[in-house]
Design an enzyme around this catalytic site. Structure first.
Site, PDB file in Angstrom:
ATOM      1  N   LYS A  14     -30.078 -48.868  24.189  1.00  0.00           N
ATOM      2  CA  LYS A  14     -31.161 -48.532  23.233  1.00  0.00           C
ATOM      3  C   LYS A  14     -32.411 -48.989  23.782  1.00  0.00           C
ATOM      4  CE  LYS A  14     -29.380 -51.292  19.847  1.00  0.00           C
ATOM      5  NZ  LYS A  14     -27.799 -51.363  20.483  1.00  0.00           N
ATOM      6  N   ARG A  89     -30.399 -52.897  11.280  1.00  0.00           N
ATOM      7  CA  ARG A  89     -28.850 -53.230  11.643  1.00  0.00           C
ATOM      8  C   ARG A  89     -28.027 -53.242  10.418  1.00  0.00           C
ATOM      9  NH1 ARG A  89     -29.864 -55.372  17.341  1.00  0.00           N
ATOM     10  NH2 ARG A  89     -27.772 -55.475  18.372  1.00  0.00           N
ATOM     11  N   ARG A 128     -24.303 -56.725  32.779  1.00  0.00           N
ATOM     12  CA  ARG A 128     -25.770 -57.262  32.743  1.00  0.00           C
ATOM     13  C   ARG A 128     -25.654 -58.542  32.510  1.00  0.00           C
ATOM     14  NH1 ARG A 128     -28.853 -55.374  27.313  1.00  0.00           N
ATOM     15  NH2 ARG A 128     -27.367 -56.897  26.405  1.00  0.00           N
ATOM     16  N   ARG A 134     -28.316 -63.917  29.541  1.00  0.00           N
ATOM     17  CA  ARG A 134     -28.068 -63.978  28.047  1.00  0.00           C
ATOM     18  C   ARG A 134     -26.819 -64.637  27.607  1.00  0.00           C
ATOM     19  NH1 ARG A 134     -30.028 -58.229  25.335  1.00  0.00           N
ATOM     20  NH2 ARG A 134     -28.464 -58.958  23.934  1.00  0.00           N
ATOM     21  N   ARG A 146     -19.677 -58.747  18.764  1.00  0.00           N
ATOM     22  CA  ARG A 146     -20.829 -58.245  18.455  1.00  0.00           C
ATOM     23  C   ARG A 146     -20.427 -56.981  17.934  1.00  0.00           C
ATOM     24  NH1 ARG A 146     -23.955 -59.264  23.861  1.00  0.00           N
ATOM     25  NH2 ARG A 146     -25.351 -57.802  23.247  1.00  0.00           N
TER      26      ARG A 146
HETATM   27  P1  B4P Z   1     -28.969 -51.676  26.417  1.00  0.00           P
HETATM   28  O1  B4P Z   1     -27.913 -50.773  25.733  1.00  0.00           O
HETATM   29  O2  B4P Z   1     -30.145 -50.937  26.718  1.00  0.00           O
HETATM   30  O3  B4P Z   1     -28.875 -52.884  25.504  1.00  0.00           O
HETATM   31  P2  B4P Z   1     -29.111 -53.048  24.024  1.00  0.00           P
HETATM   32  O4  B4P Z   1     -28.137 -51.842  23.344  1.00  0.00           O
HETATM   33  O5  B4P Z   1     -30.633 -52.728  23.836  1.00  0.00           O
HETATM   34  O6  B4P Z   1     -29.225 -54.549  23.492  1.00  0.00           O
HETATM   35  P3  B4P Z   1     -28.175 -55.442  22.553  1.00  0.00           P
HETATM   36  O7  B4P Z   1     -27.808 -54.414  21.612  1.00  0.00           O
HETATM   37  O8  B4P Z   1     -27.110 -55.920  23.517  1.00  0.00           O
HETATM   38  O9  B4P Z   1     -28.964 -56.529  21.908  1.00  0.00           O
HETATM   39  P4  B4P Z   1     -29.934 -56.798  21.100  1.00  0.00           P
HETATM   40  O10 B4P Z   1     -31.152 -57.468  21.956  1.00  0.00           O
HETATM   41  O11 B4P Z   1     -30.637 -55.813  20.096  1.00  0.00           O
HETATM   42  O12 B4P Z   1     -28.275 -51.925  27.590  1.00  0.00           O
HETATM   43  C1  B4P Z   1     -27.098 -52.573  28.003  1.00  0.00           C
HETATM   44  C2  B4P Z   1     -26.790 -52.295  29.421  1.00  0.00           C
HETATM   45  O13 B4P Z   1     -26.230 -51.122  29.687  1.00  0.00           O
HETATM   46  C3  B4P Z   1     -27.841 -52.599  30.463  1.00  0.00           C
HETATM   47  O14 B4P Z   1     -27.284 -53.422  31.628  1.00  0.00           O
HETATM   48  C4  B4P Z   1     -28.181 -50.878  30.973  1.00  0.00           C
HETATM   49  O15 B4P Z   1     -28.565 -51.020  32.302  1.00  0.00           O
HETATM   50  C5  B4P Z   1     -26.786 -50.616  30.866  1.00  0.00           C
HETATM   51  N1  B4P Z   1     -26.870 -48.972  30.596  1.00  0.00           N
HETATM   52  C6  B4P Z   1     -27.894 -48.541  29.662  1.00  0.00           C
HETATM   53  N2  B4P Z   1     -27.665 -47.162  29.513  1.00  0.00           N
HETATM   54  C7  B4P Z   1     -26.565 -46.851  30.630  1.00  0.00           C
HETATM   55  C8  B4P Z   1     -25.932 -45.645  31.025  1.00  0.00           C
HETATM   56  N3  B4P Z   1     -26.340 -44.483  30.394  1.00  0.00           N
HETATM   57  N4  B4P Z   1     -25.137 -45.606  31.950  1.00  0.00           N
HETATM   58  C9  B4P Z   1     -24.366 -47.072  32.356  1.00  0.00           C
HETATM   59  N5  B4P Z   1     -25.295 -48.018  32.067  1.00  0.00           N
HETATM   60  C10 B4P Z   1     -26.053 -48.114  31.194  1.00  0.00           C
HETATM   61  O16 B4P Z   1     -29.374 -57.916  20.005  1.00  0.00           O
HETATM   62  C11 B4P Z   1     -29.080 -59.146  20.623  1.00  0.00           C
HETATM   63  C12 B4P Z   1     -28.586 -60.185  19.413  1.00  0.00           C
HETATM   64  O17 B4P Z   1     -29.808 -60.176  18.399  1.00  0.00           O
HETATM   65  C13 B4P Z   1     -27.578 -59.309  18.135  1.00  0.00           C
HETATM   66  O18 B4P Z   1     -26.243 -59.584  18.617  1.00  0.00           O
HETATM   67  C14 B4P Z   1     -27.954 -60.127  16.584  1.00  0.00           C
HETATM   68  O19 B4P Z   1     -27.460 -61.518  16.923  1.00  0.00           O
HETATM   69  C15 B4P Z   1     -29.558 -60.256  16.806  1.00  0.00           C
HETATM   70  N6  B4P Z   1     -30.267 -59.338  16.313  1.00  0.00           N
HETATM   71  C16 B4P Z   1     -31.109 -58.550  16.903  1.00  0.00           C
HETATM   72  N7  B4P Z   1     -31.647 -57.430  16.149  1.00  0.00           N
HETATM   73  C17 B4P Z   1     -31.150 -57.708  14.781  1.00  0.00           C
HETATM   74  C18 B4P Z   1     -31.142 -57.344  13.377  1.00  0.00           C
HETATM   75  N8  B4P Z   1     -31.978 -56.273  12.968  1.00  0.00           N
HETATM   76  N9  B4P Z   1     -30.611 -57.978  12.364  1.00  0.00           N
HETATM   77  C19 B4P Z   1     -29.992 -59.020  12.622  1.00  0.00           C
HETATM   78  N10 B4P Z   1     -29.565 -59.486  13.821  1.00  0.00           N
HETATM   79  C20 B4P Z   1     -30.382 -58.905  14.813  1.00  0.00           C
END
Ligand code: B4P
Length: 190
Positions: A14, A89, A128, A134, A146
């Site tokens: 994302k 979420r 990552r 993190r 998660r």
């Molecule tokens: P991303 O996939 O970009 O990470 P993310 O989903 O955006 O973040 P995440 O869901 O973990 O955390 P968030 O901050 O929202 O990247 C992951 C990795 O994969 C990277 O290293 C990237 O390079 C790699 N990658 C991407 N695409 C790829 C591909 N095609 N092939 C290979 N590798 C690839 O949330 C963190 C915490 O915050 C949650 O657990 C929760 O506690 C809280 N939180 C956030 N929003 C909330 C909400 N709305 N409600 C309640 N709690 C919330």
């Protein structure tokens, strides 16, 4: 006005794809994960409370993230559009977002969901975690927690948008540019 929800489990891509979309369309990026981490880094009381939950892989309370999004919508009234990353979420967050947007005469254009299997998610997040610093990326058990939170509380949000005819799911495994091309074609059709 283009208002997108980028959806998927932790590590689905994302944040990665949001960066590409913003570059092309000039949207305001609203990532609740980033907003919460900014509160933690600033040492606010909200950040301290959120950190306790995030470090356990648990969602923070709906009211906290809804309040943060409301502030950002009010600060960006002239925006070309928004990309919601990691929000909503829960179904309660999705309902609150619809009400907030309606009060600004706006609505969600489309939800785009990145579909990735759990084993791949775990590998990506552990990778990552080697450089991100993190705490929630550094431990396999926490990553599974998660994903479990996602399955139980977040996955039903897809049905909420499907019922409005606004849901498109795509395969989130493959080259980042190829996935981005699929996202672009969905946006152009919306
Ligand atoms: P991303 O996939 O970009 O990470 P993310 O989903 O955006 O973040 P995440 O869901 O973990 O955390 P968030 O901050 O929202 O990247 C992951 C990795 O994969 C990277 O290293 C990237 O390079 C790699 N990658 C991407 N695409 C790829 C591909 N095609 N092939 C290979 N590798 C690839 O949330 C963190 C915490 O915050 C949650 O657990 C929760 O506690 C809280 N939180 C956030 N929003 C909330 C909400 N709305 N409600 C309640 N709690 C919330």
């Amino acid at each position: 006005m283009l208002n997108l929800v980028l959806f998927g489990p932790p590590g689905a891509g994302k944040g990665t794809q949001s960066a590409n979309i913003i570059q092309k369309y000039g949207l305001i990026h609203l990532s609740t994960g980033d907003l919460l981490r900014a509160e933690i880094n600033a040492g606010t009381s909200l950040g301290l409370e959120a950190k306790k939950l995030m470090d356990q892989g648990i969602l923070v309370p709906d009211a906290v993230v809804i309040g943060m999004i409301e502030n950002k919508l009010n600060e960006n009234k002239a925006a070309a559009g928004f990309i919601f990353d990691g929000f909503p979420r829960t179904v309660a967050q999705a309902e609150a977002l619809d009400s907030l947007l309606a009060s600004h005469d706006l609505s969600i254009t489309q939800m785009i969901a990145l579909e990735v299997a759990e084993e791949e998610l775990t590998q990506r997040l552990l990778e990552r975690g080697k450089s991100s610093g993190r705490p929630d990326d550094q431990n396999e058990e926490l990553i599974r927690k998660r994903v479990q939170e996602y399955t139980e509380k977040t996955a039903p949000v897809a049905g909420y948008y499907a019922n409005q005819g606004k849901f498109t799911g795509i395969n989130g495994v493959g080259e980042i540019e190829e996935i981005f091309d699929q996202i672009l074609s969905i946006i152009e059709r919306s």
